[in-house]
Design a protein around this motif. Sequence first.
Motif, PDB file in Angstrom:
ATOM      1  N   MET A   1       0.853  -1.193   0.000  1.00 11.33           N
ATOM      2  CA  MET A   1       0.000   0.000   0.000  1.00 11.33           C
ATOM      3  C   MET A   1       0.883   1.235   0.000  1.00 11.33           C
ATOM      4  SD  MET A   1      -3.028   0.984   2.684  1.00 11.33           S
ATOM      5  CE  MET A   1      -3.913  -0.510   2.264  1.00 11.33           C
ATOM      6  N   ASN A   2       0.486   2.259  -0.793  1.00 13.90           N
ATOM      7  CA  ASN A   2       1.265   3.484  -0.801  1.00 13.90           C
ATOM      8  C   ASN A   2       0.335   4.679  -0.638  1.00 13.90           C
ATOM      9  OD1 ASN A   2       0.097   4.020  -3.332  1.00 13.90           O
ATOM     10  ND2 ASN A   2       1.781   3.026  -4.411  1.00 13.90           N
ATOM     11  N   ALA A   3       0.921   5.884  -0.728  1.00  9.56           N
ATOM     12  CA  ALA A   3       0.137   7.097  -0.473  1.00  9.56           C
ATOM     13  C   ALA A   3      -1.025   7.247  -1.427  1.00  9.56           C
ATOM     14  CB  ALA A   3       1.059   8.315  -0.557  1.00  9.56           C
ATOM     15  N   VAL A   4      -0.832   6.797  -2.675  1.00  6.14           N
ATOM     16  CA  VAL A   4      -1.915   6.919  -3.652  1.00  6.14           C
ATOM     17  C   VAL A   4      -3.115   6.073  -3.242  1.00  6.14           C
ATOM     18  CG1 VAL A   4      -2.265   5.563  -5.752  1.00  6.14           C
ATOM     19  CG2 VAL A   4      -1.245   7.762  -5.901  1.00  6.14           C
ATOM     20  N   ASP A   5      -2.861   4.875  -2.670  1.00  6.57           N
ATOM     21  CA  ASP A   5      -3.955   4.013  -2.237  1.00  6.57           C
ATOM     22  C   ASP A   5      -4.710   4.607  -1.044  1.00  6.57           C
ATOM     23  OD1 ASP A   5      -3.486   1.732  -4.004  1.00  6.57           O
ATOM     24  OD2 ASP A   5      -1.594   1.580  -2.930  1.00  6.57           O
ATOM     25  N   MET A   6      -4.010   5.410  -0.241  1.00  6.30           N
ATOM     26  CA  MET A   6      -4.596   5.916   0.995  1.00  6.30           C
ATOM     27  C   MET A   6      -5.140   7.334   0.849  1.00  6.30           C
ATOM     28  SD  MET A   6      -1.589   4.476   3.486  1.00  6.30           S
ATOM     29  CE  MET A   6      -2.362   5.057   5.000  1.00  6.30           C
ATOM     30  N   ALA A   7      -5.057   7.894  -0.375  1.00  7.73           N
ATOM     31  CA  ALA A   7      -5.501   9.271  -0.559  1.00  7.73           C
ATOM     32  C   ALA A   7      -6.994   9.389  -0.278  1.00  7.73           C
ATOM     33  CB  ALA A   7      -5.205   9.727  -1.984  1.00  7.73           C
ATOM     34  N   PRO A   8      -7.402  10.442   0.441  1.00 10.07           N
ATOM     35  CA  PRO A   8      -8.824  10.607   0.754  1.00 10.07           C
ATOM     36  C   PRO A   8      -9.627  10.967  -0.490  1.00 10.07           C
ATOM     37  CG  PRO A   8      -7.578  12.522   1.473  1.00 10.07           C
ATOM     38  CD  PRO A   8      -6.569  11.523   1.013  1.00 10.07           C
ATOM     39  N   SER A   9     -10.802  10.405  -0.603  1.00 13.17           N
ATOM     40  CA  SER A   9     -11.687  10.728  -1.728  1.00 13.17           C
ATOM     41  C   SER A   9     -13.094  10.351  -1.338  1.00 13.17           C
ATOM     42  CB  SER A   9     -11.264   9.960  -2.983  1.00 13.17           C
ATOM     43  OG  SER A   9     -12.205  10.146  -4.011  1.00 13.17           O
ATOM     44  N   PRO A  10     -14.085  11.202  -1.638  1.00 12.40           N
ATOM     45  CA  PRO A  10     -15.463  10.854  -1.298  1.00 12.40           C
ATOM     46  C   PRO A  10     -15.946   9.621  -2.050  1.00 12.40           C
ATOM     47  CG  PRO A  10     -15.380  12.817  -2.688  1.00 12.40           C
ATOM     48  CD  PRO A  10     -13.969  12.525  -2.267  1.00 12.40           C
ATOM     49  N   THR A  11     -15.440   9.426  -3.283  1.00 14.68           N
ATOM     50  CA  THR A  11     -15.822   8.267  -4.080  1.00 14.68           C
ATOM     51  C   THR A  11     -14.584   7.729  -4.778  1.00 14.68           C
ATOM     52  OG1 THR A  11     -18.006   9.220  -4.495  1.00 14.68           O
ATOM     53  CG2 THR A  11     -17.313   7.400  -5.913  1.00 14.68           C
ATOM     54  N   ARG A  12     -14.225   6.518  -4.477  1.00 16.39           N
ATOM     55  CA  ARG A  12     -13.064   5.911  -5.140  1.00 16.39           C
ATOM     56  C   ARG A  12     -13.492   5.459  -6.535  1.00 16.39           C
ATOM     57  NH1 ARG A  12      -8.360   3.112  -2.415  1.00 16.39           N
ATOM     58  NH2 ARG A  12      -7.180   2.184  -4.132  1.00 16.39           N
ATOM     59  N   PRO A  13     -12.775   5.889  -7.603  1.00 17.56           N
ATOM     60  CA  PRO A  13     -13.183   5.517  -8.969  1.00 17.56           C
ATOM     61  C   PRO A  13     -13.125   4.013  -9.188  1.00 17.56           C
ATOM     62  CG  PRO A  13     -11.573   7.308  -8.992  1.00 17.56           C
ATOM     63  CD  PRO A  13     -11.611   6.783  -7.594  1.00 17.56           C
ATOM     64  N   SER A  14     -14.020   3.507 -10.022  1.00 17.24           N
ATOM     65  CA  SER A  14     -14.027   2.092 -10.370  1.00 17.24           C
ATOM     66  C   SER A  14     -12.753   1.744 -11.131  1.00 17.24           C
ATOM     67  CB  SER A  14     -15.242   1.752 -11.235  1.00 17.24           C
ATOM     68  OG  SER A  14     -15.141   0.428 -11.743  1.00 17.24           O
ATOM     69  N   ALA A  15     -12.159   0.628 -10.781  1.00 12.20           N
ATOM     70  CA  ALA A  15     -11.013   0.132 -11.532  1.00 12.20           C
ATOM     71  C   ALA A  15     -11.449  -0.785 -12.674  1.00 12.20           C
ATOM     72  CB  ALA A  15     -10.063  -0.622 -10.606  1.00 12.20           C
ATOM     73  N   LEU A  16     -12.758  -1.028 -12.790  1.00 12.92           N
ATOM     74  CA  LEU A  16     -13.290  -1.917 -13.829  1.00 12.92           C
ATOM     75  C   LEU A  16     -14.427  -1.241 -14.594  1.00 12.92           C
ATOM     76  CD1 LEU A  16     -13.451  -5.322 -11.891  1.00 12.92           C
ATOM     77  CD2 LEU A  16     -11.647  -4.520 -13.423  1.00 12.92           C
ATOM     78  N   ALA A  17     -14.303   0.042 -14.837  1.00  6.56           N
ATOM     79  CA  ALA A  17     -15.389   0.778 -15.485  1.00  6.56           C
ATOM     80  C   ALA A  17     -15.724   0.175 -16.849  1.00  6.56           C
ATOM     81  CB  ALA A  17     -15.005   2.247 -15.644  1.00  6.56           C
ATOM     82  N   GLY A  18     -17.010  -0.098 -17.045  1.00  9.25           N
ATOM     83  CA  GLY A  18     -17.480  -0.756 -18.261  1.00  9.25           C
ATOM     84  C   GLY A  18     -17.501  -2.262 -18.147  1.00  9.25           C
ATOM     85  N   TYR A  19     -16.859  -2.783 -17.108  1.00  5.42           N
ATOM     86  CA  TYR A  19     -16.760  -4.232 -16.918  1.00  5.42           C
ATOM     87  C   TYR A  19     -17.188  -4.661 -15.515  1.00  5.42           C
ATOM     88  CZ  TYR A  19     -14.322  -5.152 -21.317  1.00  5.42           C
ATOM     89  OH  TYR A  19     -14.002  -5.293 -22.646  1.00  5.42           O
ATOM     90  N   GLU A  20     -18.067  -3.915 -14.899  1.00  4.78           N
ATOM     91  CA  GLU A  20     -18.527  -4.298 -13.566  1.00  4.78           C
ATOM     92  C   GLU A  20     -19.245  -5.645 -13.568  1.00  4.78           C
ATOM     93  OE1 GLU A  20     -17.799   0.075 -13.379  1.00  4.78           O
ATOM     94  OE2 GLU A  20     -18.774  -1.269 -14.815  1.00  4.78           O
ATOM     95  N   ASP A  21     -19.741  -6.086 -14.742  1.00  3.19           N
ATOM     96  CA  ASP A  21     -20.428  -7.371 -14.844  1.00  3.19           C
ATOM     97  C   ASP A  21     -19.480  -8.534 -15.163  1.00  3.19           C
ATOM     98  OD1 ASP A  21     -19.844  -6.362 -17.350  1.00  3.19           O
ATOM     99  OD2 ASP A  21     -21.815  -6.769 -18.219  1.00  3.19           O
ATOM    100  N   TRP A  22     -18.208  -8.244 -15.330  1.00  4.21           N
ATOM    101  CA  TRP A  22     -17.211  -9.274 -15.650  1.00  4.21           C
ATOM    102  C   TRP A  22     -17.073 -10.329 -14.544  1.00  4.21           C
ATOM    103  CZ3 TRP A  22     -11.299  -8.089 -15.316  1.00  4.21           C
ATOM    104  CH2 TRP A  22     -10.555  -9.154 -15.832  1.00  4.21           C
ATOM    105  N   PRO A  23     -16.906  -9.954 -13.265  1.00  6.28           N
ATOM    106  CA  PRO A  23     -16.749 -10.978 -12.215  1.00  6.28           C
ATOM    107  C   PRO A  23     -17.914 -11.963 -12.139  1.00  6.28           C
ATOM    108  CG  PRO A  23     -16.086  -8.830 -11.386  1.00  6.28           C
ATOM    109  CD  PRO A  23     -16.738  -8.591 -12.709  1.00  6.28           C
ATOM    110  N   ALA A  24     -19.136 -11.447 -12.191  1.00  7.52           N
ATOM    111  CA  ALA A  24     -20.289 -12.340 -12.089  1.00  7.52           C
ATOM    112  C   ALA A  24     -20.369 -13.284 -13.286  1.00  7.52           C
ATOM    113  CB  ALA A  24     -21.577 -11.522 -11.965  1.00  7.52           C
TER     114      ALA A  24
END
Length: 408
Positions: A1-24
Amino acid sequence: MNAVDMAPSPTRPSALAGYEDWPAYVARNRHNAVSPASRQLADTLGVPAVTPDLEYKVHSESAHDGVITSRLSWQLGFGPRTSAWFVRPAGATGPLPGLLALHCHGGIKAYGAERLVRFPHGLDDHDGGAPLGVRPDDHPYELPPLNTRAKLYGGRALATWLAQQGFSVLAHDTFMWGSRRFGLEPLPWRTANAVKGQQALRREAGVELSATEQYNAAAAAHEETVAKAATLIGTSVAGTVAHDDLAALGILASLPGVNADRLGCLGFSGGGGRAMMLGALSPLIRSYVVTCMMTTLGSLLPAYLDAHSWLLHTPGLAKLGDWPDLAVRSNAKVLVQYGLADPLFPEKGMRDAHQHLLENMPARYTGSFRHERHVFTPAMQDEAASFLAANLQPNQPTSTSAPARTDS
């Protein structure tokens, strides 16, 4: 984990945008292989099952340069809609052998199959800087700059040229490329950090990244995130790419004017790896060509690891054997083209892979060595087309293995 992972944000952006249905989708659907060998490979890659009875839509069709080019699309079970181009000889009568033309990685994910297709009405005459088309989802896209084609393919639009040689050719975007790319706006945190670094370096040189360059930079960094997600959900980058390629193979077999008993594929670089995977997974592939994508896995250690993407580095794959063993798993006839000056592979690794293939599949393997770098030259394309024609065209003599050649 680094500073970028711990940065405060009201909403963390999706890392799978457009593919949220991929895991299921992966959790519900596993590829049903037809042989123990392909089942073992599919399980190792985590290949999802292809949605049965896929339907495609024809968006446009035009005649030019002695061919008919149709723009197609289809919706897979997850992610964005797939865009593809079907190119066939104008005036052809009767079913023709079908080829999948598999685009390379190239470090360019903003577009995929477009690099292999010549477009009508002068659309090829541009520098890649302006949006010149519309994808099936009505979003504009940039056609690839001609210098990409000139640099890697000797200036030829491979799919169009193959159709001019008498094949029916389908070129499609695969997982992570072109129409199947991830949404990277807003950028996931780790990806944003990498892109900001590149932007800072370019600004110091007085250059701003174009929208396409920014996307490619983001996608390069994001591939690490995609690989982590794939591992987490039980698949892999190569396994999900293979899913998309298997789907396209099924579409190709169903297209009018295609002889479904005479199917093949070919690809350069990452596209060559995709061709070998497809041949090992599907008995529909009777012949294929791998260009500048063959070596032994051990030869990549320690200096060549970073020359390759997650298409090659699949966790667990080495347990099934060496990289050339993927070709041994297929019953198809294969031509492998090696570039002796290829900076991505050590010569010893290529020659060891060649020897391995000669010993393990002598009747189905042809190796060709050329003094070339990491390119798919017109001469290599000519050789590839002749090999595929000999194995797929009706009333042609059956190809047999030939001695390795080295062109000076």
